[in-house]
Scaffold this active site. Sequence first.
Site, PDB file in Angstrom:
ATOM      1  N   GLY A 173       3.593   0.002  -0.970  1.00  0.00           N
ATOM      2  CA  GLY A 173       3.981  -0.810  -2.680  1.00  0.00           C
ATOM      3  C   GLY A 173       5.132  -0.834  -3.148  1.00  0.00           C
ATOM      4  O   GLY A 173       5.631  -1.434  -3.794  1.00  0.00           O
TER       5      GLY A 173
ATOM      6  N   ILE B  57       0.386  -1.514   0.070  1.00  0.00           N
ATOM      7  CA  ILE B  57       0.374  -0.236  -0.175  1.00  0.00           C
ATOM      8  C   ILE B  57       0.922   1.382  -0.003  1.00  0.00           C
ATOM      9  O   ILE B  57       2.211   0.837   0.400  1.00  0.00           O
ATOM     10  CB  ILE B  57      -0.759  -0.543   1.070  1.00  0.00           C
ATOM     11  CG1 ILE B  57      -1.810  -1.395   0.722  1.00  0.00           C
ATOM     12  CG2 ILE B  57      -1.559   1.284   1.026  1.00  0.00           C
ATOM     13  CD1 ILE B  57      -2.642  -1.728   1.605  1.00  0.00           C
ATOM     14  N   CYS B  58       0.539   2.392  -1.325  1.00  0.00           N
ATOM     15  CA  CYS B  58       1.904   3.303  -1.009  1.00  0.00           C
ATOM     16  C   CYS B  58       2.650   3.055  -1.270  1.00  0.00           C
ATOM     17  O   CYS B  58       3.676   2.306  -1.645  1.00  0.00           O
ATOM     18  CB  CYS B  58       0.663   4.412  -0.022  1.00  0.00           C
ATOM     19  SG  CYS B  58       1.461   6.038  -0.480  1.00  0.00           S
ATOM     20  N   MET B  59       3.461   3.694  -0.417  1.00  0.00           N
ATOM     21  CA  MET B  59       4.758   3.720   0.157  1.00  0.00           C
ATOM     22  C   MET B  59       5.785   1.965   0.731  1.00  0.00           C
ATOM     23  O   MET B  59       6.037   1.847  -0.072  1.00  0.00           O
ATOM     24  CB  MET B  59       5.385   4.593   1.076  1.00  0.00           C
ATOM     25  CG  MET B  59       6.962   4.352   1.777  1.00  0.00           C
ATOM     26  SD  MET B  59       7.540   5.244   3.798  1.00  0.00           S
ATOM     27  CE  MET B  59       9.068   5.606   3.351  1.00  0.00           C
TER      28      MET B  59
END
Lengths: 309, 358
Positions: free
Chosen positions: B153, B149-151
């Site tokens: 990811g 998820i986001c960072m």
Amino acid sequence: MTDANRGSEVAKLFESWMDTANKFWRDVENSREETLKWGDVNLDFGLKDGETDDDKYRTYRSWETSVKNFTTFLKILSAPENQQAMAESSTSFTEALNQAAGDSFENLLEFQGNLIQSFARASEYTNSYNFDNLDHSAFQSFRDLYTSEWQKYLHIPKIGLPREFHEQVSDLVDKSNIFYTYIAELFYLFSLPFEKSNYSIQQKINAMLEQGEVENDPTKLYNEWIKILEGNFMQLMKSQEYTNLLNGLIRSLADYKAVKNDVTNIFLEEYQIPTNKEMDEVYRELYVTKKKVKELTRRLEKLEEKLGS
Amino acid sequence: MNKIKIPVDLILKNIEESRKETTSKLKKASSVLTGDLDTGISQTPYEVVYKEDRVSLKHYQCDDVKIKTPLLIIYALINRETMLDLQPGRSVVETLIGKGVDVYMIDWGYPTRKDQFLTIGDHVNGYIHNTVEEICKRSGVEKINIMGICMGGVFSIIYSALHPHKVKNLVTTVTPTNFDTDKGLLNIWMKNTDAELLGDTYANMPGDIMNLGFLLMNPARLMIDKYVGFMQNVDNKQFVENFIRMEKWIFDSPDVPAATFKQFIVDCFKKNLLIQSKLEIDGEVVDLQKIDMPVINFYGKFDHLVPPEACETFTEAIGSSDKEDVCFNTGHIGIYVSSKYQQEFAPKIANWLAERDN
């Protein structure tokens, strides 16, 4: 007034000042002698064993000698043959003072001029969603004035045993001054979208009132206002001016925090409390050591696996 | 001259009605705010099965595992993983478990000053790799599924490129890979400022400062309208509970270790090395062509933090032939917490994983 006349005026002023100074110090000397002659007051606190009269009054005698030297020096200065030299040097001194004050005054005037122009430009009408012609150079003018006029006094070389401490404190004052100008500028910039949005919505209300219409539902007006405000903020945030300011703010904050830490460390060291700098060294060693231990453990496990199989 | 008439009587009537309405609302609000409120977050049962320094690995209880390959969720270092399990009925974790996914999730904890030297490499090759090994050992598998998820990811992508033999399927959600875009304010600011200095200034990048930065991206909505909305619904118990849950999550912001923060700003935002397969982690190049496992990449069309332009080029750059981009009409957080995407997002992941769980 010619230079010769000005010099003579200054010489007269100096002569009268010398006379006054001479009289003052003569009076001090006389009054001291009178005081020592007071019959009712016993100023003799007695001599201790082995203490001579000279020892007892040694502080006073040192002072007395200084006063005498100073009055002699004043007499020499006020002698007729020295009047011309004194007049000339005092003129140069006055000129130097005038020069220094003049420079600062000129810069101050320039700053005031810039400030007035900036305010004039800032109060000019600008359209909503437009931050291209933004003028917040008043803050830059202030920073320019600060760096050219005031900062140099904080940078005067420090001397003596507490030199380093004085230097750090001056640096802290300097860096905090710069940082707070950026903070002030940021607040100013944030006020602009509100100003523009309020103006837009006020114009709309005004137009409705002129048509004899009144908005029954205040939520509708609020929704419109917040939409305009959002748009204005978005434009501001995307503008080069805002990014530049943000960068200035980050840089000045970093400088300010660094020197603030240095000054704080001085006091922590005084109380023998470990400073962040010292602890960071320990943490770095801990980090490196842990990494090494983990790597060695991994290698050991691999070796054990190989040996086991 | 036409004389304009203002309906004063109507205005006065409206004011009186509003006054009555407000008084009634305040009475109800008082009873709601002083009553019992259920504002707990992260309520799905789990146990911590592995711990290393500040990092712990949560394993969620799943009574009916249908997908035999476990799924490891890697959240960002910014904010907390509790966002994926906000409340019963609005929880990505709960939905995944319900679909038979064996879910593990990394809790990064709260970095302190001693963690300031931890790099991206320490997170990826250290903590993530160790948790993957632990899951493999516990489940008796060679590879696991990873969802970032986001960072987190970005970390998942780096891990998958450096350790492709450990990843069976990769799910990336709102994950920036192409930082060379001016569509997002973060991209503009990070590229044009010396933000990395803040890492050194504070030792770790304070979570509160980052949160302030995120709020300032849309102050009208996030600092004014949000609270106006709260006041308008303050007499609605369910609204208040959900609002408080979000507030709890959004302002629970751990600091980011300085070394990781600086590396992320410089190598990703400024040099855009990841998408070009030029990023180096612990001396090794992150070659996206090595990502040869199936990949599904989710992003939000209205994401103001990670714009679509930052996400959509990822699948073109990887070596995998089984890849899919999914763009939802929502924002950065909406994918995980909005009621609409509760029905689409997690079920889609579960189905996609099930199809590849051979």
